[in-house]
Design an enzyme around this catalytic site. Sequence first.
Site, PDB file in Angstrom:
ATOM      1  N   LYS A 202      14.363  -2.208   1.041  1.00 39.16           N
ATOM      2  CA  LYS A 202      13.491  -1.825   2.151  1.00 39.16           C
ATOM      3  C   LYS A 202      14.359  -1.502   3.340  1.00 39.16           C
ATOM      4  CE  LYS A 202      10.826  -4.602   4.794  1.00 39.16           C
ATOM      5  NZ  LYS A 202       9.677  -5.434   5.175  1.00 39.16           N
TER       6      LYS A 202
HETATM    7  C1  R5P Z   1       9.089  -8.212   8.990  1.00 41.70           C
HETATM    8  O1  R5P Z   1       8.801  -9.176   9.572  1.00 41.70           O
HETATM    9  C2  R5P Z   1       8.720  -8.099   7.614  1.00 41.70           C
HETATM   10  O2  R5P Z   1       9.809  -8.020   6.781  1.00 41.70           O
HETATM   11  C3  R5P Z   1       7.779  -6.967   7.359  1.00 41.70           C
HETATM   12  O3  R5P Z   1       7.410  -7.116   6.027  1.00 41.70           O
HETATM   13  C4  R5P Z   1       8.343  -5.585   7.554  1.00 41.70           C
HETATM   14  O4  R5P Z   1       8.986  -5.438   8.773  1.00 41.70           O
HETATM   15  C5  R5P Z   1       7.277  -4.523   7.395  1.00 41.70           C
HETATM   16  O5  R5P Z   1       6.306  -4.672   8.353  1.00 41.70           O
HETATM   17  P1  R5P Z   1       6.149  -3.623   9.530  1.00 41.70           P
HETATM   18  O6  R5P Z   1       5.630  -2.365   8.911  1.00 41.70           O
HETATM   19  O7  R5P Z   1       5.174  -4.247  10.453  1.00 41.70           O
HETATM   20  O8  R5P Z   1       7.497  -3.394  10.149  1.00 41.70           O
END
Ligand code: R5P
Length: 293
Positions: A202
Amino acid sequence: MPEADDNEAKNFFVDVPQQAEAFQLKGSQSLDWGMKNRLARIFNPVSGRTVMLAFDHGYFQGPTTGLERIDITILPLAPYADTLMLTRGILRSIVPPSSQKAVVLRVTGGASILKELSNEEIAVDIEDAIRLNVCAMAVQVFIGGEYEKQSIGNMTRMIDLGTRYGIPTLAVTAVGKDMKRDARYFRLATRLCAELGAHYLKTYYVPEGFETVTAACPVPIVIAGGKKIAELDALTMAYRAIQEGAAGVDMGRNIFQAEAPLAMIQAVRAVVHQNEKPEKALELYRSLKNKQK
Ligand code: R5P
């Protein structure tokens, strides 16, 4: 005594080679059956992509906006997600065990927004991940961060344990304090994690050179949504990421903080799985939003 079995030769289809379906997910051809099966529950085997609904933010920042009551605001979105990305606390306390959705479980933690974020440890035992029937384990990796080595160690440990039991590891590249969020940084971060065995990554989308990040990474990349931005901008970001080689999104705030989260997740789905253009997806968002009023 075995029953006499006089099958006719034609039932054996002796002239027909046994079918062997290719496993299409990038970089996953050589994985074992259980690992592939779990990945196929995350990445839709038809589109090869995924919409991961991320709501694990509470593990370091508490009940952030939109996640105050996950039972009320998030569970209704689950039918439109391919995967739920969350902590074991929320899984056990709020998600019904009858859920058929693939679970990606956050397995590192230990730092809060009040302290140095990269100072994380492994926070879930592999046995608990197995007990919870998860499809992948998510590990935060802080390349360039203060505790870089420790976070890489967390990742390689979980990769080793997951490999033992057929559970893939998602490496979540967090941005180190002094590193610029650009393609050069994400090429380094994603490639490093993939080389050390992460099954998918990711990262964040960057407008310049994102296609070089996905090209240089031998396994799939999904993008985080990041801070809440206008709906069209979020859909455009997702569209560009997909067109430039991402295998999906792991999106949280841009879905659950949208004015109409149910409409937004469906618009994001259209972009990810049907290559819908951002403007069309926004139209879909608006029409679904109006219907929900
Ligand atoms: C962060 O706190 C987490 O890893 C989230 O799963 C990730 O950042 C994705 O969430 P967002 O789209 O809100 O950034």
